[in-house]
Motif scaffolding. Structure first.
Motif, PDB file in Angstrom:
ATOM      1  N   GLN A 133      -4.962  -8.303  -4.980  1.00  0.00           N
ATOM      2  CA  GLN A 133      -3.820  -9.023  -5.536  1.00  0.00           C
ATOM      3  C   GLN A 133      -2.658  -8.069  -5.821  1.00  0.00           C
ATOM      4  O   GLN A 133      -1.489  -8.417  -5.614  1.00  0.00           O
ATOM      5  N   ALA A 134      -2.974  -6.864  -6.294  1.00  0.00           N
ATOM      6  CA  ALA A 134      -1.927  -5.886  -6.565  1.00  0.00           C
ATOM      7  C   ALA A 134      -1.227  -5.480  -5.273  1.00  0.00           C
ATOM      8  O   ALA A 134       0.002  -5.335  -5.238  1.00  0.00           O
ATOM      9  N   ARG A 135      -1.981  -5.289  -4.207  1.00  0.00           N
ATOM     10  CA  ARG A 135      -1.362  -4.932  -2.927  1.00  0.00           C
ATOM     11  C   ARG A 135      -0.494  -6.077  -2.413  1.00  0.00           C
ATOM     12  O   ARG A 135       0.600  -5.846  -1.880  1.00  0.00           O
ATOM     13  N   GLU A 136      -0.951  -7.293  -2.556  1.00  0.00           N
ATOM     14  CA  GLU A 136      -0.142  -8.438  -2.132  1.00  0.00           C
ATOM     15  C   GLU A 136       1.159  -8.517  -2.919  1.00  0.00           C
ATOM     16  O   GLU A 136       2.218  -8.844  -2.364  1.00  0.00           O
ATOM     17  N   ARG A 137       1.100  -8.209  -4.208  1.00  0.00           N
ATOM     18  CA  ARG A 137       2.299  -8.238  -5.041  1.00  0.00           C
ATOM     19  C   ARG A 137       3.319  -7.214  -4.552  1.00  0.00           C
ATOM     20  O   ARG A 137       4.525  -7.500  -4.494  1.00  0.00           O
ATOM     21  N   VAL A 138       2.856  -6.032  -4.165  1.00  0.00           N
ATOM     22  CA  VAL A 138       3.757  -5.009  -3.647  1.00  0.00           C
ATOM     23  C   VAL A 138       4.383  -5.470  -2.336  1.00  0.00           C
ATOM     24  O   VAL A 138       5.596  -5.331  -2.119  1.00  0.00           O
ATOM     25  N   GLY A 139       3.578  -6.035  -1.441  1.00  0.00           N
ATOM     26  CA  GLY A 139       4.100  -6.509  -0.173  1.00  0.00           C
ATOM     27  C   GLY A 139       5.138  -7.594  -0.340  1.00  0.00           C
ATOM     28  O   GLY A 139       6.183  -7.592   0.339  1.00  0.00           O
ATOM     29  N   GLN A 140       4.907  -8.515  -1.254  1.00  0.00           N
ATOM     30  CA  GLN A 140       5.857  -9.600  -1.499  1.00  0.00           C
ATOM     31  C   GLN A 140       7.159  -9.065  -2.085  1.00  0.00           C
ATOM     32  O   GLN A 140       8.245  -9.556  -1.755  1.00  0.00           O
ATOM     33  N   ALA A 141       7.069  -8.031  -2.942  1.00  0.00           N
ATOM     34  CA  ALA A 141       8.275  -7.474  -3.554  1.00  0.00           C
ATOM     35  C   ALA A 141       9.185  -6.828  -2.515  1.00  0.00           C
ATOM     36  O   ALA A 141      10.413  -6.820  -2.680  1.00  0.00           O
TER      37      ALA A 141
END
Length: 459
Positions: free
Chosen positions: A311-319
Motif C-alpha cells: 500500500q505504501a508503494r502504491e501511495r508513492v506511485g499515485q503521488a
C-alpha cells in the motif's frame, strides 16, 4: 499489519518471509496490563534514584551487547538499511545511558514565603502509568526515547507498538524485563482496539504516527484530562541559496529524500532553490539521487531500501502519476516493495505532494525568486516540523531562524537526523503538547506539586 484479530509482520524486502503472527490481545488485556503497571509504580518510584539510574544504565549495556542482533532484526522486520539500523541501535543505547543520569536531577525548587516563616517548595512527581503508542520506522529508538524518561522519573510504562514492528518491540521488552521489576515495562501488541484501550486507561499518553490518528489520540486523551503529546507528520522543505556549496547541499538533500526510502517524519519532500541556485541544484540533485543505492537493506551500501508495504508503494506511485520526473519515477524489478528515489518538478500549487506527507522517497523541486519568497513557500503548508537551509550567508541564516515556522531548523545539514539530548517537535499540525527528547521529556512525564510548609508553633 493486523488481519482478523491477528498481528502479522512480514519482511518488506521479501514479503514471503513471515516474522511473526500473534493474536491481538484485545481491550481487556490492555486494561489488565495497565492495572498491573499501576500496582507496580509505587514500588518502582520508592526504590529511589539510585535503583532507577542503575536499571537504565544496565539496559544501555544490554542493548549494546545485543546490537548486531537488534540491527539485523530491524533490517528484516521494517526494511531499514543496515547502516541506518546499526546507527539506530547505537543511538538507542545512548538514549538509555543519557536518561540513566536523570533520576539524580533536581525535582523542584525552594522559595521564600511572601510573609512570615516557613518554606514554599515545588516538586515534580510522576503521573503513574505512561501509555506509549509508537510507529514502525524507528522500532527501537522511538519506544526508547519515550520509555526511558518516563521510567527515569518513576512512571511505569505500557507500550503499544505499530503492528509492523511488533517483533522489534517484543525483543526490546525482553531486554528491558531482564533488568526491570515485574510489570514496570510491558508491551501489548495490536492495532486500533488496543491503542484505544491504552489511551482509555493510562495516566499520560505519548504518540508518534500519522496526523489523522494523532488528532484522534489528542481528542480522546484530552477528554479524559490526561497529559498527551503527539508527534505527527511533516512536509519538510530544504532551502538552497545561490552562495551554498551546491554539490554538498545536493548530497545532503538526496540523503534526506531517499534515506530509508523517505520513511521519516523529518524527510525532505520540498526542495526550494533560490534564484540562480535553481539550475545547478536541479542538475546536481538529480545526479545525486541517481547515484544512491536502492536495494537489499541487508547490504551496507544500500541507502534506499523497501517501503513498508504494498500500500505504501502504491501511495508513492499515485503521488507521482502524471508529473514531470527529473530522477527516478520507476519501480525496481525485484521482490519487495521498492520505489526508486524520485525528483519531480512543475507541480501545480495545489498538488497533494506539496501539502500532504507521502512517506516515500519523493520530493518536488520548487524554485523561488528570493529568500523571502522561499520562506513563504516553506511556511505555506499546515505542517511545521523541520526546515533545512543551505547557505554561507549569515544574514540569510538569521532571516531563516527568525521567519521559518518550524520547530527545528537545520543549517547546512540534511533535514533528517535528531539530537536525542535536545527537544524534538514541530509547530502547527506536526506536533501537539510538550516536546520530546532531552530534558524537556522529563517535564512531560511529571507534574508539578506545590508545598507550603509553616511552623507548627510560633517562633
Amino acid at each position: 499489519m493486523t488481519t482478523s484479530s491477528l498481528v502479522v509482520s512480514h519482511n518488506p524486502a521479501d514479503p514471503a518471509d513471515l516474522l511473526l503472527r500473534v493474536p491481538e490481545p484485545g481491550a481487556a488485556a490492555v486494561a489488565d496490563a495497565v492495572t498491573k503497571a499501576r500496582a507496580a509504580q509505587p514500588g518502582w518510584l520508592a526504590g529511589g534514584a539510585g535503583a532507577r539510574a542503575a536499571a537504565l544504565a544496565a539496559i544501555a549495556e544490554a542493548i549494546e551487547a545485543a546490537a548486531a542482533e537488534l540491527a539485523a532484526l530491524a533490517v528484516r522486520e521494517v526494511g531499514k538499511p543496515l547502516t541506518e539500523a546499526r546507527a539506530e541501535v547505537a543511538r538507542t543505547a545512548a538514549i538509555w545511558r543519557y536518561y540513566a543520569q536523570a533520576p539524580y536531577d533536581p525535582t523542584g525548587a525552594v522559595h521564600e514565603p511572601f510573609g512570615g516563616s516557613g518554606l514554599l517548595l515545588t516538586r515534580r512527581r510522576p503521573h503513574g502509568v505512561a501509555g506509549l503508542i509508537t510507529p514502525w520506522n524507528f522500532p527501537f529508538a522511538i519506544p526508547s526515547w519515550k520509555a526511558a524518561p518516563a521510567l527515569a522519573v518513576g512512571n511505569t510504562v505500557v507500550l503499544k507498538p505499530a503492528p509492523e514492528a511488533t517483533a522489534c518491540a517484543l525483543r526490546l521488552a525482553e531486554i528491558l524485563q531482564q533488568t526491570l521489576p515485574r510489570a514496570v515495562f510491558t508491551v501489548v501488541p495490536g492495532g486500533a482496539t488496543e491503542g484505544g484501550a491504552l489511551i482509555a486507561s493510562s495516566d499520560a499518553v505519548s504518540f508518534t504516527g500519522s496526523t489523522a490518528v494523532g488528532n484522534e489520540v489528542v481528542r480522546t486523551a484530552t477528554a479524559r484530562n490526561i497529559p498527551v503529546q503527539a508527534e505527527m507528520g511533516g512536509v519538510n522543505a530544504a532551502i538552497v541559496l545561490p552562495d551554498a556549496d551546491i554539490e554538498r547541499a545536493a548530497a545532503h538533500i538526496a540523503a534526506a529524500i531517499a534515506g530509508y526510502a523517505g520513511q521519516k517524519c523529518t524527510a525532505t519532500s520540498r526542495v526550494i532553490p533560490v534564484g540562480a541556485a535553481h539550475g545547478p541544484l536541479r542538475e546536481a540533485l538529480a545526479a545525486a539521487l541517481g547515484e544512491l543505492r536502492t536495494g537489499d537493506p541487508a547490504d551496507p551500501a544500500t541507502v534506499c531500501g523497501p517501503l513498508i508495504s504494498e500500500q505504501a508503494r502504491e501511495r508513492v506511485g499515485q503521488a507521482c502519476q502524471g508529473l514531470a520526473v527529473l530522477a527516478g519515477g520507476t519501480t525496481p524489478d525485484r521482490p519487495g516493495w521498492y520505489a526508486a528515489p524520485t525528483l519531480v518538478e512543475k507541480l501545480p500549487p495545489d498538488h497533494g505532494l506539496l501539502h500532504e506527507e507521502v512517506f516515500g522517497p519523493v520530493a518536488a523541486l520548487l524554485p523561488a525568486d528570493d529568500l523571502a519568497h522561499a520562506v513563504r513557500m516553506a511556511n505555506s503548508v499546515r505542517y511545521g516540523l523541520v526546515t533545512s537551509v543551505h547557505t554561507a550567508d549569515l544574514d540569510a541564516v538569521l532571516h531563516g531562524l527568525d521567519h521559518l515556522d518550524t520547530g527545528m531548523v537545520r543549517l547546512n545539514a540534511p533535514s533528517t537526523g535528531v539530537d536525542f539530548h535536545l527537544p524534538f517537535g514541530g509547530t502547527k499540525a506536526s506536533s501537539h503538547g510538550a516536546r520530546e527528547q532531552g530534558r524537556a521529556a522529563l517535564d512531560f512525564y511529571t507534574r508539578t506539586r506545590t508545598y507550603t510548609l509553616t511552623p507548627g508553633a510560633a517562633m
